[in-house]
Design a protein around this motif. Structure first.
Motif, PDB file in Angstrom:
ATOM      1  N   TYR A 244     -37.487  10.688  -4.078  1.00 14.83           N
ATOM      2  CA  TYR A 244     -36.622  11.855  -3.921  1.00 14.83           C
ATOM      3  C   TYR A 244     -35.161  11.389  -4.008  1.00 14.83           C
ATOM      4  CZ  TYR A 244     -40.684  14.471  -2.240  1.00 14.83           C
ATOM      5  OH  TYR A 244     -41.905  15.092  -2.140  1.00 14.83           O
ATOM      6  N   ILE A 245     -34.439  11.905  -4.983  1.00 11.84           N
ATOM      7  CA  ILE A 245     -33.023  11.555  -5.146  1.00 11.84           C
ATOM      8  C   ILE A 245     -32.182  12.767  -4.758  1.00 11.84           C
ATOM      9  CG2 ILE A 245     -31.215  10.810  -6.739  1.00 11.84           C
ATOM     10  CD1 ILE A 245     -33.405   9.565  -8.470  1.00 11.84           C
ATOM     11  N   ILE A 246     -31.310  12.592  -3.786  1.00 12.11           N
ATOM     12  CA  ILE A 246     -30.402  13.666  -3.368  1.00 12.11           C
ATOM     13  C   ILE A 246     -28.990  13.249  -3.755  1.00 12.11           C
ATOM     14  CG2 ILE A 246     -29.559  15.080  -1.470  1.00 12.11           C
ATOM     15  CD1 ILE A 246     -32.116  14.550   0.022  1.00 12.11           C
ATOM     16  N   ASP A 247     -28.445  13.918  -4.760  1.00 10.00           N
ATOM     17  CA  ASP A 247     -27.084  13.602  -5.228  1.00 10.00           C
ATOM     18  C   ASP A 247     -26.053  14.291  -4.334  1.00 10.00           C
ATOM     19  OD1 ASP A 247     -25.154  12.465  -6.789  1.00 10.00           O
ATOM     20  OD2 ASP A 247     -25.332  13.902  -8.431  1.00 10.00           O
ATOM     21  N   GLU A 248     -24.890  13.661  -4.197  1.00  5.85           N
ATOM     22  CA  GLU A 248     -23.803  14.174  -3.351  1.00  5.85           C
ATOM     23  C   GLU A 248     -24.353  14.585  -1.985  1.00  5.85           C
ATOM     24  OE1 GLU A 248     -20.916  13.662  -4.107  1.00  5.85           O
ATOM     25  OE2 GLU A 248     -20.855  13.496  -6.284  1.00  5.85           O
ATOM     26  N   VAL A 249     -25.051  13.653  -1.368  1.00  7.28           N
ATOM     27  CA  VAL A 249     -25.750  13.956  -0.120  1.00  7.28           C
ATOM     28  C   VAL A 249     -24.805  14.361   1.006  1.00  7.28           C
ATOM     29  CG1 VAL A 249     -25.752  11.588   0.777  1.00  7.28           C
ATOM     30  CG2 VAL A 249     -27.656  13.134   1.341  1.00  7.28           C
TER      31      VAL A 249
ATOM     32  N   MET B 291     -22.791  16.578   1.014  1.00  4.62           N
ATOM     33  CA  MET B 291     -22.625  18.031   1.019  1.00  4.62           C
ATOM     34  C   MET B 291     -23.643  18.736   1.913  1.00  4.62           C
ATOM     35  SD  MET B 291     -20.022  18.579  -0.952  1.00  4.62           S
ATOM     36  CE  MET B 291     -20.125  20.323  -1.393  1.00  4.62           C
ATOM     37  N   LEU B 292     -24.657  18.027   2.353  1.00  5.09           N
ATOM     38  CA  LEU B 292     -25.651  18.647   3.236  1.00  5.09           C
ATOM     39  C   LEU B 292     -25.026  19.013   4.581  1.00  5.09           C
ATOM     40  CD1 LEU B 292     -28.842  16.419   2.728  1.00  5.09           C
ATOM     41  CD2 LEU B 292     -28.319  18.620   1.676  1.00  5.09           C
ATOM     42  N   THR B 293     -25.494  20.075   5.152  1.00  3.83           N
ATOM     43  CA  THR B 293     -25.004  20.481   6.468  1.00  3.83           C
ATOM     44  C   THR B 293     -25.609  19.582   7.542  1.00  3.83           C
ATOM     45  OG1 THR B 293     -26.836  22.015   6.822  1.00  3.83           O
ATOM     46  CG2 THR B 293     -24.860  22.882   5.710  1.00  3.83           C
ATOM     47  N   GLN B 294     -25.045  19.631   8.729  1.00  2.00           N
ATOM     48  CA  GLN B 294     -25.584  18.826   9.820  1.00  2.00           C
ATOM     49  C   GLN B 294     -27.016  19.240  10.134  1.00  2.00           C
ATOM     50  OE1 GLN B 294     -22.985  18.254  13.131  1.00  2.00           O
ATOM     51  NE2 GLN B 294     -24.569  17.420  14.466  1.00  2.00           N
ATOM     52  N   GLU B 295     -27.289  20.527  10.034  1.00  2.00           N
ATOM     53  CA  GLU B 295     -28.649  21.014  10.293  1.00  2.00           C
ATOM     54  C   GLU B 295     -29.638  20.422   9.280  1.00  2.00           C
ATOM     55  OE1 GLU B 295     -25.773  23.568  12.219  1.00  2.00           O
ATOM     56  OE2 GLU B 295     -25.952  22.903  10.139  1.00  2.00           O
ATOM     57  N   ALA B 296     -29.205  20.335   8.023  1.00  2.18           N
ATOM     58  CA  ALA B 296     -30.078  19.762   6.990  1.00  2.18           C
ATOM     59  C   ALA B 296     -30.315  18.274   7.245  1.00  2.18           C
ATOM     60  CB  ALA B 296     -29.455  19.966   5.614  1.00  2.18           C
ATOM     61  N   PHE B 297     -29.246  17.574   7.650  1.00  2.00           N
ATOM     62  CA  PHE B 297     -29.397  16.161   7.982  1.00  2.00           C
ATOM     63  C   PHE B 297     -30.377  15.972   9.152  1.00  2.00           C
ATOM     64  CE2 PHE B 297     -25.195  14.976   5.919  1.00  2.00           C
ATOM     65  CZ  PHE B 297     -25.782  14.125   4.987  1.00  2.00           C
ATOM     66  N   ASN B 298     -30.229  16.839  10.154  1.00  2.00           N
ATOM     67  CA  ASN B 298     -31.117  16.746  11.318  1.00  2.00           C
ATOM     68  C   ASN B 298     -32.582  16.959  10.923  1.00  2.00           C
ATOM     69  OD1 ASN B 298     -28.992  16.225  13.038  1.00  2.00           O
ATOM     70  ND2 ASN B 298     -28.713  18.372  13.619  1.00  2.00           N
ATOM     71  N   ALA B 299     -32.786  17.863   9.951  1.00  4.70           N
ATOM     72  CA  ALA B 299     -34.147  18.125   9.486  1.00  4.70           C
ATOM     73  C   ALA B 299     -34.725  16.908   8.751  1.00  4.70           C
ATOM     74  CB  ALA B 299     -34.152  19.346   8.568  1.00  4.70           C
ATOM     75  N   LEU B 300     -33.837  16.159   8.087  1.00  6.75           N
ATOM     76  CA  LEU B 300     -34.276  14.973   7.351  1.00  6.75           C
ATOM     77  C   LEU B 300     -34.520  13.779   8.262  1.00  6.75           C
ATOM     78  CD1 LEU B 300     -32.121  14.671   4.083  1.00  6.75           C
ATOM     79  CD2 LEU B 300     -34.601  14.698   4.241  1.00  6.75           C
TER      80      LEU B 300
ATOM     81  N   ALA C 178     -27.281   9.572  -3.001  1.00  9.46           N
ATOM     82  CA  ALA C 178     -26.089   9.197  -3.775  1.00  9.46           C
ATOM     83  C   ALA C 178     -24.905  10.022  -3.289  1.00  9.46           C
ATOM     84  CB  ALA C 178     -26.324   9.447  -5.271  1.00  9.46           C
ATOM     85  N   THR C 179     -23.762   9.370  -3.139  1.00  5.04           N
ATOM     86  CA  THR C 179     -22.582  10.094  -2.657  1.00  5.04           C
ATOM     87  C   THR C 179     -21.305   9.391  -3.070  1.00  5.04           C
ATOM     88  OG1 THR C 179     -21.432  10.914  -0.684  1.00  5.04           O
ATOM     89  CG2 THR C 179     -22.642   8.859  -0.451  1.00  5.04           C
ATOM     90  N   THR C 180     -20.269  10.171  -3.260  1.00  9.32           N
ATOM     91  CA  THR C 180     -18.929   9.622  -3.501  1.00  9.32           C
ATOM     92  C   THR C 180     -18.112   9.617  -2.221  1.00  9.32           C
ATOM     93  OG1 THR C 180     -18.229  11.840  -4.185  1.00  9.32           O
ATOM     94  CG2 THR C 180     -18.862  10.299  -5.936  1.00  9.32           C
ATOM     95  N   ARG C 181     -18.683  10.159  -1.131  1.00  5.76           N
ATOM     96  CA  ARG C 181     -17.975  10.219   0.147  1.00  5.76           C
ATOM     97  C   ARG C 181     -18.876   9.733   1.286  1.00  5.76           C
ATOM     98  NH1 ARG C 181     -13.508  13.342   0.760  1.00  5.76           N
ATOM     99  NH2 ARG C 181     -13.426  12.192   2.742  1.00  5.76           N
ATOM    100  N   PRO C 182     -19.154   8.442   1.344  1.00  2.00           N
ATOM    101  CA  PRO C 182     -20.029   7.934   2.408  1.00  2.00           C
ATOM    102  C   PRO C 182     -19.457   8.161   3.807  1.00  2.00           C
ATOM    103  CG  PRO C 182     -18.949   6.135   1.239  1.00  2.00           C
ATOM    104  CD  PRO C 182     -18.705   7.377   0.442  1.00  2.00           C
ATOM    105  N   ASP C 183     -18.123   8.332   3.876  1.00  2.95           N
ATOM    106  CA  ASP C 183     -17.486   8.566   5.176  1.00  2.95           C
ATOM    107  C   ASP C 183     -17.897   9.908   5.780  1.00  2.95           C
ATOM    108  OD1 ASP C 183     -15.768   9.276   2.809  1.00  2.95           O
ATOM    109  OD2 ASP C 183     -14.690  10.410   4.343  1.00  2.95           O
TER     110      ASP C 183
END
Length: 230
Positions: A7-12, A14-23, A39-44
């Motif tokens: 599973y590749i998630i580009d510009e990760v 951009m996910l909301t905190q709720e989506a991250f929590n689900a993952l 993959a992300t251009t903003r790891p921060d």
């Protein structure tokens, strides 16, 4: 038949905190046959709880000269005739991305039927040829206001993005500054073909460092003003 499901998630980021929590639960205890690639251009902007569970790889921009070399290899294999100046401009558009460079090359092949000229790149991509920045700076040095006004008017009338022109001019001035300051490793910093580097060095000799800085600051002011007007 494959051993893994990827599973590749580009510009990760951009996910909301709720989506991250689900993952998070899945990342903590992933099935053996599942691999996630983020993959992300903003790891921060990625949550620390996610980063701590990932193996991290940093991808750097590919140098312009390496992109040009690869495009030349492709053109030779595909029997595409292309001007080197066109390849240089394609590589600059790509901004370090080989994928983008190859995509632009593909567009130009469709447009020009396997014979790509610099004018084709300028026309298709709406660019400003890098040679014109040398001409513009030369006119500034000669205090030729008429040329500079006509130059900008022509760009505007041809539908060119003035903001892009200012951005390119800033890049050119940055190169002139480096040519004035650096005594070694200039080629690595400029990342330009040898003939272009030579022209940068020659033009930098016409200006003092103070003059280049003054013009550079004026360009930044013009950029800020154009954003307010826009």
């Amino acid at each position: 038949a494959g051993q893994y499901k990827i599973y590749i998630i580009d510009e990760v980021h951009m996910l909301t905190q709720e989506a991250f929590n689900a993952l998070l639960k899945t990342l903590e205890e992933p099935p053996e046959h599942v691999k996630f690639i983020f993959a992300t251009t903003r790891p921060d902007k990625v949550l620390a709880t996610i980063l701590s569970r990932c193996q991290r790889f940093e991808f750097n921009r590919i140098p312009t000269l390496k992109i040009i070399a690869k495009l030349e290899e492709i053109c030779t294999a595909e029997k595409i005739t292309v001007e080197r100046a066109a390849l240089f401009n394609i590589a600059k558009i790509a901004e370090g991305s080989m994928r983008d460079a190859e995509s632009v090359l593909d567009q130009l092949v469709s447009f020009s039927k396997n014979k790509i000229k610099l004018d084709d790149v300028i026309e298709v991509m709406g660019l400003i040829a890098w040679e014109l920045y040398f001409d513009f700076l030369q006119a500034l040095k000669e205090r030729n206001a008429q040329f500079c006004i006509d130059f900008v008017a022509k760009l505007f009338n041809r539908g060119r993005d003035i903001a892009k022109f200012l951005e390119g001019l800033q890049w050119h001035l940055r190169n002139l500054m480096l040519a004035k300051i650096m005594k070694s490793n200039l080629g690595d910093l400029l990342d330009l073909p040898g003939d272009v580097t030579t022209r940068v060095v020659e033009q930098s000799a016409l200006f003092s460092l103070a003059e280049i800085m003054i013009i550079f600051n004026e360009v930044i002011s013009a950029q800020d003003l154009s954003k307010k007007i826009g």
